[in-house]
Enzyme design. Sequence first.
Site, mmCIF file in Angstrom:
data_model
loop_
_atom_site.group_PDB
_atom_site.id
_atom_site.type_symbol
_atom_site.label_atom_id
_atom_site.label_comp_id
_atom_site.label_asym_id
_atom_site.label_seq_id
_atom_site.Cartn_x
_atom_site.Cartn_y
_atom_site.Cartn_z
ATOM 1 N N GLU A 1 1.605 -0.664 -5.013
ATOM 2 C CA GLU A 1 0.615 0.319 -5.458
ATOM 3 C C GLU A 1 1.435 1.515 -5.935
ATOM 4 O OE1 GLU A 1 -3.141 2.995 -3.917
ATOM 5 O OE2 GLU A 1 -1.434 2.681 -2.624
ATOM 6 N N ASP B 1 0.821 -1.215 0.000
ATOM 7 C CA ASP B 1 0.000 0.000 0.000
ATOM 8 C C ASP B 1 0.858 1.270 0.000
ATOM 9 O OD1 ASP B 1 -2.698 1.301 0.539
ATOM 10 O OD2 ASP B 1 -1.541 2.026 2.252
HETATM 11 C C1 GLC Z 1 -3.842 3.495 -0.524
HETATM 12 C C2 GLC Z 1 -5.164 2.787 -0.393
HETATM 13 C C3 GLC Z 1 -6.214 3.771 0.002
HETATM 14 C C4 GLC Z 1 -5.828 4.367 1.324
HETATM 15 C C5 GLC Z 1 -4.434 4.975 1.262
HETATM 16 C C6 GLC Z 1 -3.926 5.260 2.619
HETATM 17 O O1 GLC Z 1 -3.829 4.410 -1.553
HETATM 18 O O2 GLC Z 1 -5.477 2.153 -1.602
HETATM 19 O O3 GLC Z 1 -7.472 3.192 0.103
HETATM 20 O O4 GLC Z 1 -6.743 5.359 1.691
HETATM 21 O O5 GLC Z 1 -3.505 4.084 0.689
HETATM 22 O O6 GLC Z 1 -3.632 4.061 3.258
#
Ligand code: GLC
Length: 605
Positions: free
Chosen positions: A327, A272
């Site tokens: 991500e 993440d």
């Molecule tokens: C990532 C997640 C998102 C979250 C953010 C903070 O982008 O996909 O849903 O709000 O991280 O953890």
Amino acid sequence: MSQNVLRRRRLQISNPAEMSTPRKQKFCEKGMCLFVILVAVVAGIVAVCVVTLTDKDLRQRVPSPPRLEWWKTTIIYQIYPRSFQDSNGDGTGDLKVVTKRLDYLQELGVGTLWLSPFYKSPMRDFGYDVQNYTQVDPLFGTMDDFDVLMKEAKKRGLRVLVDFVPNHTSNESSWFNNSRHSIGKYRDYYIWDDGVNCSTCPDTNFKMPPNDWKSAFRGSAWTYDDNRKQFYYHAYLDSQPDLNASNPDVKQELKNVLRFWLEKGVDGFRGDAIRKLFEFEDVHRNENGVLNLTRNLPGVYPVMREWKHFLDKYSHGKGQEKILIAESYGITNEMRDAYYEVDSIPFNFAFVQKLNPSCKARCIKQIIETSLDGLKEEWWPNFVLGSHDVSRIASRMGDSFVNVLNILLLTVPGTPTTYYGEEIGMKDTFYTYSESRDPAGLNYKEDYLKYSRDPGRSPMQWDSYTNAGFSNGTPWLHVNLNYPVLNVEEQLSKETSTLNIYESLAKLRQLPSFTNKNIIFSTVNDNIISYVRSESGHPKYLVVLNVGSRDSVVDCSGPPLGVSSAQVVLAAGSSLLGMSSYRMGDSADLQAIHLKSAEGVIFKI
Ligand code: GLC
């Protein structure tokens, strides 16, 4: 029985030399030994010749593609557990039901589940604010529920990825609590700064944040902590303080988290907010709305590499590889390449970010080309159509286009990721401001519709009964009003439904012609995109999709195929209007392929 005894027994049984010794001796005693050896040698030579010929012949006719790692041929299916299904009537989905739905997922043909966070959390960002990385939040069930889920998934040959949230914790985690009180090693677990004096304030000793860095969820990325009398940095909510990723103890803690879940048997992680791991060291520099001092800084890569190496230790041979998917929003192709060096695949969000109603066939072709451009031999492509952070594809592109876009996702090269509900074409759900739950929306009252991620997180639509079969209680977000007609049960019974088309696609894409990186574009006009997928020695497949708003006719008989007819192996009409005019199994004229808007057909050559 002790392990040793068991091991010894198995060794005894599996030692054929030991077992056959007495018979061999008898044979040789009878003087047959030499003769038998001679026959065996001659037979061996003949066999080798035959096998070599047959093998060569086979290789020429049907060369088998290299055996690929499991994650290259799988489909990843993202489950947002709180919205998937609820077993205890509290209105929030849980792990027990994910286990119950494994058969559904297996039938669907997805090979890998990615579970968004289900860890202990105060849920300010619905689990992305982790209080304890190795506990299951009671809202989602227990660790036993997770263990059962893992066991049942394994039984069905399904892989499981879990979310790894290394950038920040919850402000209610014990690490942060210790850090606020400057306790021992925890002192530097987060990013703290004294801030600066406010020169224009009546009280010039009043403290201001050290810089102008902004939180992704609005406002300053710094919050003053009364205990510590310092500011802490948070890329997201003030309840999500950023960990200090340079701190060796933090690094060790995060490795321990990886270890914990690896030992539970997970197949890998979705990392993440990886791009936010590091910030510019001098926190007294402003971004001034132009500089980037907080995203995809080079420090990210060595840390990722360490994690990747750590995972490799748990990758015990073919089929057991553990993967890490970053991500990675808003990256250039150069950054993508840097990520490829340190993880399995960085998520490719090109479809998420660039597909919109005015992005038609040529634009889609360009997205595909750019995504594949410059990928080294050992790098594997991937495409993502939706996630819990964005509007659903049916709402972004129009609900009639779900079938063609699912065909696109599942027939372009690389690993596809499907967000739950997109296999039936779920749409965004409208919530008033007071019904909204997502902090990203709540922080922008006047403009919440633009920022809220709730619309894409509405409960899964299983059937036409109460709350779409999601929950007997009051769902945490109400279900979409279209559920009586748009749900899994309904679609299972219709041969041409979006769900059944998805299932057929999932099977088709297992074929060698689809599990490689080759794609050759055929005719592309304003409305239609078409391309060929092939593997030498296997049939070629021509994919033709009308992504435009007008009916269109194309000729795909020329290069690269040079054939005038082919057999239809999959045909999908607009997800709204149903049926395609093509029928499975029919032979079709490639010189004039007529496709209505949002119709897609796959031909076998
Ligand atoms: C990532 C997640 C998102 C979250 C953010 C903070 O982008 O996909 O849903 O709000 O991280 O953890």
